[in-house]
Design an enzyme around this catalytic site. Structure first.
Site, PDB file in Angstrom:
ATOM      1  N   CYS A 106     -51.721  22.725 -36.737  1.00 51.58           N
ATOM      2  CA  CYS A 106     -50.581  23.431 -36.164  1.00 51.58           C
ATOM      3  C   CYS A 106     -50.430  24.842 -36.735  1.00 51.58           C
ATOM      4  O   CYS A 106     -49.867  25.713 -36.071  1.00 51.58           O
ATOM      5  CB  CYS A 106     -49.301  22.629 -36.391  1.00 51.58           C
TER       6      CYS A 106
ATOM      7  N   ASP B 127     -56.768  16.553 -18.151  1.00 49.30           N
ATOM      8  CA  ASP B 127     -57.688  15.752 -18.963  1.00 49.30           C
ATOM      9  C   ASP B 127     -56.951  15.304 -20.219  1.00 49.30           C
ATOM     10  O   ASP B 127     -55.769  15.592 -20.404  1.00 49.30           O
ATOM     11  CB  ASP B 127     -58.941  16.551 -19.321  1.00 49.30           C
TER      12      ASP B 127
ATOM     13  N   CYS C  61     -43.267  24.637 -29.888  1.00 51.75           N
ATOM     14  CA  CYS C  61     -43.688  23.245 -29.734  1.00 51.75           C
ATOM     15  C   CYS C  61     -42.536  22.275 -30.014  1.00 51.75           C
ATOM     16  O   CYS C  61     -41.965  22.258 -31.109  1.00 51.75           O
ATOM     17  CB  CYS C  61     -44.863  22.950 -30.657  1.00 51.75           C
TER      18      CYS C  61
ATOM     19  N   GLU D 163     -69.699  18.442 -16.595  1.00 46.68           N
ATOM     20  CA  GLU D 163     -68.454  17.668 -16.506  1.00 46.68           C
ATOM     21  C   GLU D 163     -68.720  16.167 -16.528  1.00 46.68           C
ATOM     22  O   GLU D 163     -67.980  15.408 -17.150  1.00 46.68           O
ATOM     23  CB  GLU D 163     -67.672  18.056 -15.249  1.00 46.68           C
TER      24      GLU D 163
ATOM     25  N   CYS E 180     -51.961  27.235 -34.436  1.00 50.64           N
ATOM     26  CA  CYS E 180     -51.581  27.123 -33.028  1.00 50.64           C
ATOM     27  C   CYS E 180     -50.768  28.339 -32.571  1.00 50.64           C
ATOM     28  O   CYS E 180     -49.795  28.719 -33.224  1.00 50.64           O
ATOM     29  CB  CYS E 180     -50.759  25.852 -32.810  1.00 50.64           C
TER      30      CYS E 180
ATOM     31  N   CYS F 148     -55.032  21.427 -31.260  1.00 43.38           N
ATOM     32  CA  CYS F 148     -54.063  20.359 -31.012  1.00 43.38           C
ATOM     33  C   CYS F 148     -54.802  19.042 -30.839  1.00 43.38           C
ATOM     34  O   CYS F 148     -54.710  18.373 -29.814  1.00 43.38           O
ATOM     35  CB  CYS F 148     -53.236  20.702 -29.777  1.00 43.38           C
TER      36      CYS F 148
ATOM     37  N   TYR G 244     -59.959  14.124 -12.300  1.00 41.06           N
ATOM     38  CA  TYR G 244     -60.202  15.186 -13.278  1.00 41.06           C
ATOM     39  C   TYR G 244     -61.427  16.014 -12.914  1.00 41.06           C
ATOM     40  O   TYR G 244     -61.376  17.252 -12.851  1.00 41.06           O
ATOM     41  CB  TYR G 244     -60.375  14.629 -14.702  1.00 41.06           C
TER      42      TYR G 244
END
Length: 327
Positions: A210, A148, A219, A47, A213, A203, A130
């Site tokens: 898209c 995030d 959306c 991270e 997606c 995305c 985060y």
DNA sequence: CAAGCGTGGTA
DNA sequence: TTACCAAGCTT
């Protein structure tokens, strides 16, 4: 719970959750810090390294890092110079120092184990909202709202119909993320992971796919005809900045086995040649980086300021007029 | 809250 | 080639 009492909003929310999590099960990348045998320390290291840094660049450094320092106490016992060198060219080397300091805190105040408490994680150096949530969720399976850049972008498009989220995190965004988070603990973990991955793979900021997606029909941004972002984000300046000079100095110090005389670091292309003659010739690797540093179009004042900043940040140390990585 | 902080790949 | 962008944090 009576199903007939379910609100339309709640139904839509659960539909989104199922679609995105199913997509994740099919399409997600196999990353080592997601492996079943991963440790909290491995997750924490990943991270920190992934802050503002792409996965592809993190992978090899992450592997070598954990091979060398498999437990927090191993890193805690290392020298800052070794830590900064191992960080290599990941960027933002202050992250390496903060990870080192976090490891020392874990060794000294948490019995050598990465704390599983969100507040304790947040108190560690280099760990903000985060990262504390990410470790609590991905390493310990807890229910927290992870926000995030990927999640912000997905939710901005999916729910708010905007191409990009605002420059800085707003209270409304956090509230939205909290509302979308599944109540069930296991489902909330999967949701956080899945939305983040959707933002990373589909995305995306620049050319969203898209057609791939799983929630394109839901959306708001697609429904609105994919309007462009209102304000074009301001790019990070680089050329001619102190950061560029700092980066060039750090490259020299990482390559140098011996302390580098301060005048050599601060020289420009005009004065460098005569100055170099007064000093023992450094190895070719160092000369290579020194040459790049000298050729930067940076005035003496800026070179001084950049070095002073590195010294102040603890990324460099000075002794007897020579500069090196902090021992 | 905006500015500052590295680095290299990609459009 | 220039500009944007990548699992943010700190001040």
């Amino acid at each position: 719970m009576n199903p007939s009492a379910e609100t339309p909003v709640g139904e839509r929310r659960r539909g989104l959750q199922r679609a995105v999590v199913d997509w994740y099960r099919r399409e997600s990348r196999e990353l080592p810090w997601r492996a079943p045998e991963r440790t909290p320390w491995q997750v924490l290291v990943s991270e920190i390294m992934l802050q503002q840094t792409p996965v592809a660049r993190v992978l090899p450094v992450w592997r070598r890092w954990l091979e060398r320092w498999p437990e927090p106490s191993d890193l805690a016992d290392a020298s800052p110079a070794d830590v900064v060198r191992a960080w290599g060219r990941l960027g933002y080397p202050r992250r390496a120092l903060r990870l080192h300091a976090a490891a020392q805190s874990i060794r000294d105040e948490h019995g050598g184990r990465v704390p599983d408490d969100h507040a304790a994680l947040l108190a560690l150096p280099g760990i903000g909202a985060y990262t504390a949530a990410a470790v609590a969720v991905f390493a310990f399976g807890q229910r927290h709202t992870v926000v995030d850049t990927n999640i912000r972008r997905v939710e901005a498009r999916l729910v708010s119909g905007r191409a990009l989220p605002s420059r800085s995190l707003t209270a409304a965004e956090t509230r939205l993320a909290e509302e979308l988070l599944p109540d069930d603990v296991a489902e909330s973990v999967a949701w956080n992971q899945a939305v983040m991955e959707l933002g990373a793979l589909v995305c995306t900021a620049r050319s969203p796919r898209c057609d791939e997606c799983p929630v394109q029909d839901e959306c708001a941004w697609v429904a609105a005809g994919r309007p462009p972002a209102e304000k074009t984000p301001r790019g990070q300046a680089w050329k001619g900045t102190d950061r560029q000079v700092r980066g060039a100095i750090m490259a020299v110090l990482r390559a140098a086995e011996e302390p580098v005389p301060r005048p050599l670091l601060l020289a420009d292309v005009v004065s460098a040649e005569q100055l170099a003659a007064q000093h023992p010739s450094p190895p070719d690797v160092v000369v290579e980086h020194l040459t790049k540093l000298w050729h930067l179009p940076a005035p003496a004042e800026q070179r001084e300021r950049a070095l002073a900043g590195l010294l102040a940040d603890g990324l460099a140390a000075q002794d007897d007029g020579a500069v090196s990585l902090p021992a």
